[in-house]
Write an enzyme that holds these catalytic residues in place. Structure first.
Site, PDB file in Angstrom:
ATOM      1  N   TYR A   1       0.836  -1.195   0.000  1.00 47.68           N
ATOM      2  CA  TYR A   1       0.000   0.000   0.000  1.00 47.68           C
ATOM      3  C   TYR A   1       0.876   1.251   0.000  1.00 47.68           C
ATOM      4  O   TYR A   1       1.835   1.362   0.772  1.00 47.68           O
ATOM      5  CB  TYR A   1      -0.915   0.026   1.234  1.00 47.68           C
ATOM      6  CG  TYR A   1      -1.551   1.383   1.435  1.00 47.68           C
ATOM      7  CD1 TYR A   1      -2.593   1.802   0.614  1.00 47.68           C
ATOM      8  CD2 TYR A   1      -1.080   2.253   2.411  1.00 47.68           C
ATOM      9  CE1 TYR A   1      -3.150   3.050   0.770  1.00 47.68           C
ATOM     10  CE2 TYR A   1      -1.646   3.513   2.579  1.00 47.68           C
ATOM     11  CZ  TYR A   1      -2.674   3.909   1.748  1.00 47.68           C
ATOM     12  OH  TYR A   1      -3.217   5.155   1.884  1.00 47.68           O
TER      13      TYR A   1
ATOM     14  N   GLN B   1     -15.439  32.603  55.693  1.00 51.11           N
ATOM     15  CA  GLN B   1     -15.096  31.843  54.493  1.00 51.11           C
ATOM     16  C   GLN B   1     -14.934  32.798  53.310  1.00 51.11           C
ATOM     17  O   GLN B   1     -15.817  33.625  53.048  1.00 51.11           O
ATOM     18  CB  GLN B   1     -16.179  30.807  54.169  1.00 51.11           C
ATOM     19  CG  GLN B   1     -16.322  29.722  55.206  1.00 51.11           C
ATOM     20  CD  GLN B   1     -17.255  28.610  54.751  1.00 51.11           C
ATOM     21  OE1 GLN B   1     -17.042  27.461  55.078  1.00 51.11           O
ATOM     22  NE2 GLN B   1     -18.280  28.944  54.011  1.00 51.11           N
TER      23      GLN B   1
ATOM     24  N   ASN C   1       1.595   4.396   8.222  1.00 51.24           N
ATOM     25  CA  ASN C   1       0.952   3.182   7.716  1.00 51.24           C
ATOM     26  C   ASN C   1       1.291   3.001   6.233  1.00 51.24           C
ATOM     27  O   ASN C   1       1.201   3.964   5.472  1.00 51.24           O
ATOM     28  CB  ASN C   1      -0.564   3.286   7.893  1.00 51.24           C
ATOM     29  CG  ASN C   1      -1.291   2.101   7.271  1.00 51.24           C
ATOM     30  OD1 ASN C   1      -1.078   0.969   7.664  1.00 51.24           O
ATOM     31  ND2 ASN C   1      -2.105   2.362   6.283  1.00 51.24           N
TER      32      ASN C   1
ATOM     33  N   ASN D   1     -13.211   6.632   2.897  1.00 49.28           N
ATOM     34  CA  ASN D   1     -12.127   5.788   3.404  1.00 49.28           C
ATOM     35  C   ASN D   1     -11.754   6.262   4.811  1.00 49.28           C
ATOM     36  O   ASN D   1     -11.709   5.480   5.759  1.00 49.28           O
ATOM     37  CB  ASN D   1     -10.918   5.851   2.470  1.00 49.28           C
ATOM     38  CG  ASN D   1      -9.720   5.110   3.041  1.00 49.28           C
ATOM     39  OD1 ASN D   1      -9.807   3.935   3.383  1.00 49.28           O
ATOM     40  ND2 ASN D   1      -8.595   5.801   3.158  1.00 49.28           N
TER      41      ASN D   1
END
Length: 527
Positions: free
Chosen positions: A56, A279, A315, A420
């Site tokens: 590929y 606080q 790839n 794809n």
């Protein structure tokens, strides 16, 4: 200058930063074992081509065109076409530091030996870095799978002599063909698969992620310093950061921020000037709980980023040991996408924390005796002066924009390339979003740096600060002077933003303080 060897040992985020800032030179391993590994992958590809094997991206087209066979006599042209048709990036160019980070990140992946590239290609990437001849890379055009194809094509295109490069500094952009001609160097002829190996990976998003991570560390440090100053200026309650209190909610990063606040606050001055309010408002009292989220996430953020950095992510992969072609999807940037989508939320929350602290400082109804809008004007000049009024509006705008950017990019996957690439990571967009959030947050913090020093001076507390807060105040005063009469503060703010990189030096001094030994031990234990 130090030399970073790339190829046999994993790199760290800090290694990438050093190369990106041109603080180190780069070299490839000298070992025969590593060179043999690289050569075996390239030789195996050559053998497959001789045997007419189907590979590929080598003997086929790309992506959805994988069923298109490329005749043997055209195989060597295919990589060049890949670099050319992907040359469609747009948007602002990556700056020189980021582009250098991209090149070293791609080199790190290819030098692992599982991409089938030649030693010649790796040597040319090293040459680019060491000569500071860096491809100009447009920032937009990647969906983060098949990796950063379009932006990485600008590295491949420069190697073959067809793109522009930064030469020595960001102000000089010239065609690389000019440099090749001047230095009598031949443009690289890409071997089969080398175009794909260069482009089919996650180097852009990973490089940006490395830079973002280090800037986020600086934001965490500075926002904690600012918080300590504002607690003093607003006569806050130091017991909110009590050691026993935080032992009951044992998030290590959160405990680290509380410990820093305890140690950086001058408790004697704090007690003398403490308001009767039992606080404090949440933006003071809960600062460790906000900043600590990033501090506790640093472990997994670093793991995600450095694992991606030290991976083979193109790839197909070429196994040089067992001589196999491995088809997969390592170009998918899901881990970086998750890391950056998460990071931008953490950092935007810190921007929002700072915004709320500034709102307290400028509002005479809640700032415990500070002048309205932190003006330093005399009583006679008070009607004319508005101090930090517009700065607070600016901080509100920057914070709002940062918060708007926090929607996750990774959920916007969309099918592309003839279906794809039907599920993509958006990792590069996530990384770019995180960069924008970081810039906006740096602007917010620059404003808070000025405001907290102004407030401390208005309260007459400058001489009573702890050593660490004195160092921080002095760092701020290198770019900012007390505002008595109204003046434009744009340059003061921009100077501080531009100097945030220097905070690493201040951070080193702070972490060397004997009072913070326990902080260092906690942090090392967490890592």
């Amino acid at each position: 200058m130090c030399i970073l060897v790339v190829g046999e040992q994993p790199l760290s985020i800090e290694d990438i930063i050093d190369v990106a800032k041109n603080n180190v030179k780069v070299a490839l391993p000298e070992s025969t074992e590593w060179k043999a590994l690289i050569q075996r992958g390239a030789d195996f590809l050559d053998q497959l081509l001789e045997d007419e094997g189907v590979i590929y991206g080598v003997t086929t087209g790309y992506g959805d065109s994988c069923l298109v066979e490329v005749p043997p006599h055209q195989v060597h042209e295919l990589p060049l076409h890949l670099t050319r048709f992907h040359g469609c990036g747009l948007g602002q160019n990556l700056d020189l530091v980021t582009a250098r980070a991209v090149v070293i990140t791609r080199l790190c992946s290819l030098a692992r030996g599982y991409s089938g590239v030649s030693l010649t290609l790796l040597e040319r990437l090293v040459w680019m870095l060491n000569e500071n001849i860096i491809p100009v890379i447009p920032s937009e055009g990647s969906v983060g799978a098949s990796g950063d194809l379009t932006p990485l094509s600008y590295i491949a295109g420069a190697l073959v002599g067809e793109r522009n490069v930064y030469w020595n500094d960001e102000s000089k952009i010239i065609p690389i063909s000019t440099i090749y001609e001047k230095q009598n160097i031949q443009a690289l002829v890409l071997r089969p698969k080398e175009g794909l190996a260069l482009m089919n990976g996650t180097a852009v998003m990973t490089a940006i992620a490395c830079l973002n991570y280090k800037k986020a560390e600086q934001i965490s440090l500075t926002s904690t310093l600012v918080t300590a100053m504002n607690i003093l200026a607003l006569e806050g309650n130091p017991s909110h950061f009590d050691e026993v209190l935080f032992a009951q909610k044992p998030h290590v990063g959160q405990q680290k921020i509380a410990l820093q606040l305890r140690q950086w606050l001058n408790s004697e001055v704090q007690t003398a000037h403490q308001s009767p309010r039992l606080q404090d408002r949440y933006s003071l009292r809960c600062a460790p709980h906000v900043i600590g989220v990033f501090e506790d996430s640093k472990v997994w953020l670093r793991q995600f980023i450095e694992n991606e950095l030290n991976s083979s992510n193109d790839n197909p992969l070429i196994d040089p040991v067992n001589l196999r072609v491995l088809h997969g999807g390592h170009f998918y940037g899901g881990h970086i996408a998750q890391a950056m989508d998460s990071l931008k939320i953490m950092i935007a929350n810190i921007a929002d924390l700072m915004d709320r602290q500034l709102a307290q400082l400028v509002d005479h109804k809640m700032n415990h005796g500070l002048p309205q809008n932190l003006t330093g004007a005399s009583h006679e000049r008070l009607p004319l002066n508005h101090g930090f009024k517009a700065v607070q509006i600016g901080v509100s705008a920057w914070t709002a924009e940062a918060l708007k950017q926090t929607i996750a990019a990774s959920i916007f996957s969309r099918s592309t390339e003839c279906h794809n690439q039907d599920k993509v990571s958006m990792g590069t967009i996530a990384a770019r979003d995180a960069s924008r959030v970081i810039i906006l947050t740096e602007q917010v913090i620059a404003a808070l740096c000025c405001a907290c020093v102004q407030a401390i001076q208005l309260k007459g507390l400058s001489q009573n600060l702890s050593q660490v807060l004195t160092q921080f105040q002095n760092w701020v005063l290198e770019s900012f002077t007390f505002v008595e009469e109204d003046r434009p503060l744009q340059q003061d703010l921009q100077n501080l933003v531009d100097r945030f990189e220097q905070l690493s030096l201040l951070q080193s001094a702070i972490l060397q303080s004997p009072h913070l030994d326990s902080v260092k031990m906690e942090n090392e234990h967490a890592c």
